[in-house]
Design a protein around this motif. Structure first.
Motif, PDB file in Angstrom:
ATOM      1  N   GLY A 196      40.631  60.110  49.881  1.00 33.29           N
ATOM      2  CA  GLY A 196      40.695  58.683  50.182  1.00 33.29           C
ATOM      3  C   GLY A 196      39.673  57.881  49.420  1.00 33.29           C
ATOM      4  O   GLY A 196      39.917  56.722  49.054  1.00 33.29           O
ATOM      5  N   LEU A 197      38.501  58.481  49.144  1.00 28.19           N
ATOM      6  CA  LEU A 197      37.481  57.784  48.366  1.00 28.19           C
ATOM      7  C   LEU A 197      37.920  57.593  46.918  1.00 28.19           C
ATOM      8  O   LEU A 197      37.592  56.587  46.285  1.00 28.19           O
ATOM      9  CB  LEU A 197      36.162  58.568  48.424  1.00 28.19           C
ATOM     10  CG  LEU A 197      35.464  58.607  49.789  1.00 28.19           C
ATOM     11  CD1 LEU A 197      34.247  59.518  49.732  1.00 28.19           C
ATOM     12  CD2 LEU A 197      35.065  57.207  50.233  1.00 28.19           C
ATOM     13  N   ILE A 198      38.661  58.567  46.378  1.00 25.52           N
ATOM     14  CA  ILE A 198      39.210  58.415  45.022  1.00 25.52           C
ATOM     15  C   ILE A 198      40.152  57.218  44.988  1.00 25.52           C
ATOM     16  O   ILE A 198      40.123  56.397  44.051  1.00 25.52           O
ATOM     17  CB  ILE A 198      39.955  59.692  44.595  1.00 25.52           C
ATOM     18  CG1 ILE A 198      38.970  60.844  44.373  1.00 25.52           C
ATOM     19  CG2 ILE A 198      40.769  59.438  43.319  1.00 25.52           C
ATOM     20  CD1 ILE A 198      38.208  60.787  43.085  1.00 25.52           C
ATOM     21  N   MET A 199      41.016  57.104  46.007  1.00 24.90           N
ATOM     22  CA  MET A 199      41.962  55.986  46.067  1.00 24.90           C
ATOM     23  C   MET A 199      41.222  54.652  46.162  1.00 24.90           C
ATOM     24  O   MET A 199      41.580  53.673  45.485  1.00 24.90           O
ATOM     25  CB  MET A 199      42.886  56.150  47.279  1.00 24.90           C
ATOM     26  CG  MET A 199      43.676  57.436  47.292  1.00 24.90           C
ATOM     27  SD  MET A 199      44.866  57.527  45.940  1.00 24.90           S
ATOM     28  CE  MET A 199      45.736  59.035  46.380  1.00 24.90           C
ATOM     29  N   LEU A 200      40.182  54.602  46.990  1.00 31.37           N
ATOM     30  CA  LEU A 200      39.403  53.364  47.133  1.00 31.37           C
ATOM     31  C   LEU A 200      38.731  53.004  45.811  1.00 31.37           C
ATOM     32  O   LEU A 200      38.735  51.833  45.392  1.00 31.37           O
ATOM     33  CB  LEU A 200      38.358  53.535  48.236  1.00 31.37           C
ATOM     34  CG  LEU A 200      37.407  52.347  48.471  1.00 31.37           C
ATOM     35  CD1 LEU A 200      38.191  51.094  48.819  1.00 31.37           C
ATOM     36  CD2 LEU A 200      36.403  52.680  49.569  1.00 31.37           C
ATOM     37  N   GLY A 201      38.145  54.003  45.148  1.00 34.19           N
ATOM     38  CA  GLY A 201      37.518  53.754  43.852  1.00 34.19           C
ATOM     39  C   GLY A 201      38.514  53.236  42.834  1.00 34.19           C
ATOM     40  O   GLY A 201      38.226  52.303  42.069  1.00 34.19           O
ATOM     41  N   ALA A 202      39.714  53.820  42.820  1.00 28.66           N
ATOM     42  CA  ALA A 202      40.750  53.369  41.884  1.00 28.66           C
ATOM     43  C   ALA A 202      41.135  51.916  42.161  1.00 28.66           C
ATOM     44  O   ALA A 202      41.357  51.126  41.229  1.00 28.66           O
ATOM     45  CB  ALA A 202      41.976  54.277  41.997  1.00 28.66           C
ATOM     46  N   GLY A 203      41.187  51.538  43.451  1.00 29.97           N
ATOM     47  CA  GLY A 203      41.511  50.156  43.786  1.00 29.97           C
ATOM     48  C   GLY A 203      40.465  49.168  43.292  1.00 29.97           C
ATOM     49  O   GLY A 203      40.804  48.086  42.786  1.00 29.97           O
ATOM     50  N   LEU A 204      39.179  49.530  43.418  1.00 23.05           N
ATOM     51  CA  LEU A 204      38.107  48.644  42.959  1.00 23.05           C
ATOM     52  C   LEU A 204      38.124  48.509  41.433  1.00 23.05           C
ATOM     53  O   LEU A 204      37.908  47.415  40.895  1.00 23.05           O
ATOM     54  CB  LEU A 204      36.760  49.193  43.429  1.00 23.05           C
ATOM     55  CG  LEU A 204      36.520  49.144  44.941  1.00 23.05           C
ATOM     56  CD1 LEU A 204      35.225  49.874  45.299  1.00 23.05           C
ATOM     57  CD2 LEU A 204      36.464  47.703  45.438  1.00 23.05           C
ATOM     58  N   ILE A 205      38.372  49.621  40.736  1.00 21.44           N
ATOM     59  CA  ILE A 205      38.447  49.569  39.273  1.00 21.44           C
ATOM     60  C   ILE A 205      39.618  48.694  38.844  1.00 21.44           C
ATOM     61  O   ILE A 205      39.494  47.865  37.922  1.00 21.44           O
ATOM     62  CB  ILE A 205      38.582  50.991  38.697  1.00 21.44           C
ATOM     63  CG1 ILE A 205      37.316  51.799  38.987  1.00 21.44           C
ATOM     64  CG2 ILE A 205      38.845  50.942  37.197  1.00 21.44           C
ATOM     65  CD1 ILE A 205      37.464  53.280  38.711  1.00 21.44           C
ATOM     66  N   ALA A 206      40.763  48.858  39.496  1.00 22.12           N
ATOM     67  CA  ALA A 206      41.932  48.044  39.162  1.00 22.12           C
ATOM     68  C   ALA A 206      41.656  46.561  39.409  1.00 22.12           C
ATOM     69  O   ALA A 206      42.043  45.700  38.604  1.00 22.12           O
ATOM     70  CB  ALA A 206      43.132  48.513  39.978  1.00 22.12           C
ATOM     71  N   ALA A 207      40.961  46.242  40.519  1.00 21.01           N
ATOM     72  CA  ALA A 207      40.629  44.847  40.815  1.00 21.01           C
ATOM     73  C   ALA A 207      39.741  44.250  39.730  1.00 21.01           C
ATOM     74  O   ALA A 207      39.933  43.103  39.299  1.00 21.01           O
ATOM     75  CB  ALA A 207      39.940  44.755  42.175  1.00 21.01           C
ATOM     76  N   SER A 208      38.762  45.037  39.253  1.00 22.25           N
ATOM     77  CA  SER A 208      37.882  44.569  38.184  1.00 22.25           C
ATOM     78  C   SER A 208      38.674  44.264  36.918  1.00 22.25           C
ATOM     79  O   SER A 208      38.469  43.215  36.273  1.00 22.25           O
ATOM     80  CB  SER A 208      36.817  45.640  37.904  1.00 22.25           C
ATOM     81  OG  SER A 208      36.061  45.308  36.759  1.00 22.25           O
ATOM     82  N   LEU A 209      39.592  45.151  36.571  1.00 18.25           N
ATOM     83  CA  LEU A 209      40.398  44.942  35.361  1.00 18.25           C
ATOM     84  C   LEU A 209      41.340  43.756  35.519  1.00 18.25           C
ATOM     85  O   LEU A 209      41.546  42.982  34.571  1.00 18.25           O
ATOM     86  CB  LEU A 209      41.192  46.217  35.052  1.00 18.25           C
ATOM     87  CG  LEU A 209      40.356  47.441  34.651  1.00 18.25           C
ATOM     88  CD1 LEU A 209      41.225  48.682  34.593  1.00 18.25           C
ATOM     89  CD2 LEU A 209      39.680  47.213  33.301  1.00 18.25           C
ATOM     90  N   LEU A 210      41.921  43.592  36.696  1.00 22.11           N
ATOM     91  CA  LEU A 210      42.848  42.485  36.919  1.00 22.11           C
ATOM     92  C   LEU A 210      42.137  41.135  36.827  1.00 22.11           C
ATOM     93  O   LEU A 210      42.732  40.139  36.391  1.00 22.11           O
ATOM     94  CB  LEU A 210      43.524  42.640  38.283  1.00 22.11           C
ATOM     95  CG  LEU A 210      44.552  43.786  38.372  1.00 22.11           C
ATOM     96  CD1 LEU A 210      45.014  43.969  39.816  1.00 22.11           C
ATOM     97  CD2 LEU A 210      45.743  43.507  37.463  1.00 22.11           C
ATOM     98  N   ILE A 211      40.872  41.075  37.235  1.00 23.99           N
ATOM     99  CA  ILE A 211      40.096  39.837  37.075  1.00 23.99           C
ATOM    100  C   ILE A 211      39.973  39.484  35.598  1.00 23.99           C
ATOM    101  O   ILE A 211      40.197  38.338  35.194  1.00 23.99           O
ATOM    102  CB  ILE A 211      38.705  39.984  37.718  1.00 23.99           C
ATOM    103  CG1 ILE A 211      38.821  39.992  39.242  1.00 23.99           C
ATOM    104  CG2 ILE A 211      37.775  38.851  37.266  1.00 23.99           C
ATOM    105  CD1 ILE A 211      37.518  40.277  39.957  1.00 23.99           C
ATOM    106  N   MET A 212      39.626  40.480  34.768  1.00 17.91           N
ATOM    107  CA  MET A 212      39.486  40.214  33.330  1.00 17.91           C
ATOM    108  C   MET A 212      40.829  39.846  32.707  1.00 17.91           C
ATOM    109  O   MET A 212      40.889  38.990  31.812  1.00 17.91           O
ATOM    110  CB  MET A 212      38.890  41.442  32.642  1.00 17.91           C
ATOM    111  CG  MET A 212      37.472  41.783  33.082  1.00 17.91           C
ATOM    112  SD  MET A 212      36.301  40.419  32.880  1.00 17.91           S
ATOM    113  CE  MET A 212      36.353  40.183  31.107  1.00 17.91           C
ATOM    114  N   ILE A 213      41.896  40.467  33.177  1.00 19.64           N
ATOM    115  CA  ILE A 213      43.233  40.111  32.684  1.00 19.64           C
ATOM    116  C   ILE A 213      43.540  38.652  33.035  1.00 19.64           C
ATOM    117  O   ILE A 213      44.060  37.892  32.211  1.00 19.64           O
ATOM    118  CB  ILE A 213      44.288  41.061  33.285  1.00 19.64           C
ATOM    119  CG1 ILE A 213      44.134  42.462  32.681  1.00 19.64           C
ATOM    120  CG2 ILE A 213      45.702  40.531  33.044  1.00 19.64           C
ATOM    121  CD1 ILE A 213      45.001  43.517  33.340  1.00 19.64           C
ATOM    122  N   GLY A 214      43.191  38.244  34.248  1.00 22.26           N
ATOM    123  CA  GLY A 214      43.406  36.856  34.644  1.00 22.26           C
ATOM    124  C   GLY A 214      42.587  35.880  33.819  1.00 22.26           C
ATOM    125  O   GLY A 214      43.068  34.801  33.451  1.00 22.26           O
TER     126      GLY A 214
END
Length: 553
Positions: free
Chosen positions: A87-105
């Motif tokens: 579950g911690l891997i999944m949470l980490g993946a979500g935070l990384i994706a959020a960081s990338l999506l901000i830069m994409i925006g």
């Protein structure tokens, strides 16, 4: 030794020891290596779109390093909730994706993002989310490497102790290879994507940056696939053992830690880590003068106290060896850098574009990977103080070309070699020689933990020692901030609406900054080596015993 024998012993044999069960943690480690995909585009995004100073960026880097000290509570938590770590891997993946999506925006629709928050605020938020995600994944990957090594063979017979130790050593080595291999892959991709980008107009250049950030969404996907593969492999092995007549509780012991192997909660670690998190967060949010310095000092005090609590039951010699290793590596990693100003100077004055910086990154990654194999015997046969001393001197010598080029050395060499030995040639050679040094410096600490830490507390030991050495990087960023306050370096900042120059470029103090960093970089590790040799390693033949332990590994 014949070169073919050496190649077989150091390279091919590692491939022969590879197992399918090693893939899940290696995929998480590779995701960390792939994270470098956005490094160069991030540098140019800051330079071309944001008006942030070198001092502010150094300060931001301090806060970006701080989440890595969260490995303390996370490491112990993973040891305690071993079965639920995915579950911690999944949470980490979500935070990384959020960081990338901000830069994409920010690149795809900056006006809409600006209506919610300033662009600089979005960038800072993205910069802080990513390291939290990576530290979550890295902590769990450390634990997954233990689970990935089978305890029984295909017939359910226990694996011998010597064979098990060798398998764990192979797993740790492959983990480092996966991280560097990921960086090699993304460096090659950057070289391709940045081809000719310096000639593009601003909108087309932004489109390339956007493409790279979208491509980077593969990073969290790779780590999540690693978790899914681990579940599939565990199910396959459980089915095989069940078909051989083993009971479910036996299968659980074979495929992972049984309940009686889980450690008891260490309330010093958990309570101290909670105090550290609350202290860091409150001080970081408070408008207190020198809050970064206060956070660092308080964090260091807490981490050192937890190290003492964790290691007080170790034999005296093992404890002294660990403290000496940690202090020397801390001093080596705490060396301040020149900050963002040196990269701006290379871009503006030396003409290094996106593609060339990608080529430098590719060369560095490939040679770092090669260096891990080439220097294996060197690390096994030498003491930690000898290794760090050599790396310190080598680092100082290899920084001299930067100083020389600031004072025009590359113009002289280009004039006398028909333009062959120019700034780019010097940078390529210097990068080729310098690239393996950083990875080599951390291997002695990892080797000690893998061989000497208690079996039930591997993740905890990795986490606490990582927190200590990562605080060294925070100190490095503080030192970098101080130096950028003393030696002011600015790049040209242009108002995008009017085209007027808001801040002129000024690199006149960069030479003095280079020289100061070189001197400090020599003095800090050498002073630490002198200290531990006269105190912690003063016992008879203690250093040679440490080297012998590496040799057995």
């Amino acid at each position: 030794m014949h070169w073919r024998e050496w190649l077989d012993r150091n390279v091919f044999d590692l491939g022969r020891q590879m197992r399918l069960s090693y893939l899940p943690p290696l995929m998480v480690y590779m995701a960390a290596g792939i994270s470098g995909l956005t490094g160069i585009v991030g540098t140019f995004f800051v330079k071309e779109y944001l008006g942030l100073s070198a001092e502010f960026l150094a300060s931001l880097s301090f806060w970006m390093m701080l989440p890595w000290t969260l490995k303390m509570p996370l490491g112990h938590l993973v040891d305690l909730i071993w079965r639920h770590k995915s579950g911690l891997i999944m949470l980490g993946a979500g935070l990384i994706a959020a960081s990338l999506l901000i830069m994409i925006g920010l690149l795809a629709n900056p006006e809409a993002m600006r209506e919610l928050l300033p662009i600089e605020t979005w960038y800072v938020l993205s910069s802080l989310l990513a390291p939290i995600g990576y530290v979550l994944q890295d902590t769990v990957a450390d634990a997954m490497t233990v689970e990935a090594v089978p305890r029984v063979d295909e017939n359910g017979r226990p694996v011998g102790e010597e064979q098990l130790r060798l398998a764990h050593t192979t797993m740790q080595t492959l983990g480092r290879v996966a991280i560097i291999g990921g960086s090699v892959l993304v460096a090659a991709v950057n070289v391709y994507l940045f081809s000719g980008v310096e000639k593009l107009a601003e909108p087309e250049k932004a489109a390339v940056y956007l493409q790279i950030y979208r491509l980077a969404l593969i990073i969290p996907a790779v780590s999540v696939l690693g978790v899914a593969l681990a579940a599939v492999l565990r199910w396959r092995d459980a089915q095989r053992l069940a078909a051989q007549g083993f009971e479910m509780d036996q299968i659980e012991r074979f495929l992972g830690r049984s309940m009686d192997e889980l450690p008891s909660p260490n309330w010093w670690i958990l309570g101290g880590s909670l105090a550290f998190v609350l202290f860091s967060a409150s001080m970081g949010l408070a408008a207190v003068p020198m809050n970064e310095e206060i956070v660092f000092a308080g964090s260091l005090a807490i981490v050192v106290f937890l190290m003492w609590q964790l290691t007080k039951d170790l034999p005296d010699r093992a404890r002294r060896e660990l403290y000496a290793t940690a202090i020397v590596i801390f001093a080596f990693r705490a060396i301040p850098t020149t900050g963002a100003g040196s990269t701006w100077w290379m871009i503006d004055e030396l003409g290094f574009d996106q593609q060339f910086l990608s080529e430098l990154s590719l060369i560095a990654s490939i040679l770092t990977l090669a260096g891990m194999f080439i220097f294996r015997r060197f690390m096994a046969e030498r003491s930690i103080t000898y290794i760090i001393a050599v790396l310190t001197i080598a680092g100082a010598v290899l920084f001299l070309p930067n100083i020389a080029m600031f004072y025009g050395f590359h113009h002289w060499t280009a004039a006398h070699t028909g333009g062959v030995v120019d700034a780019r040639f010097i940078a390529l050679i210097d990068t080729a020689l310098e690239s393996p040094l950083g990875q080599i410096a951390m291997i002695p600490m990892l080797a000690w933990i893998a061989n000497s830490a208690p079996e039930r507390l591997k993740a905890t030991y990795f986490a606490v020692m990582a927190a200590f050495t990562n605080l060294a990087l925070s100190l490095s960023q503080l030192g970098t901030k101080y130096l950028n306050q003393v030696f002011t370096v600015t790049r040209e900042v242009i108002d995008p609406s009017t085209g007027a120059v808001q801040v002129p470029a000024d690199y006149t103090q960069l030479g003095a900054l280079f020289i100061t960093v070189t001197i400090v970089g020599l003095a800090m590790p050498m002073g630490a080596i002198l200290f531990v040799k006269r105190t912690l390693l003063a016992g008879p033949k203690l250093e040679s015993a440490t080297a012998a332990e590496f040799e057995r590994n």
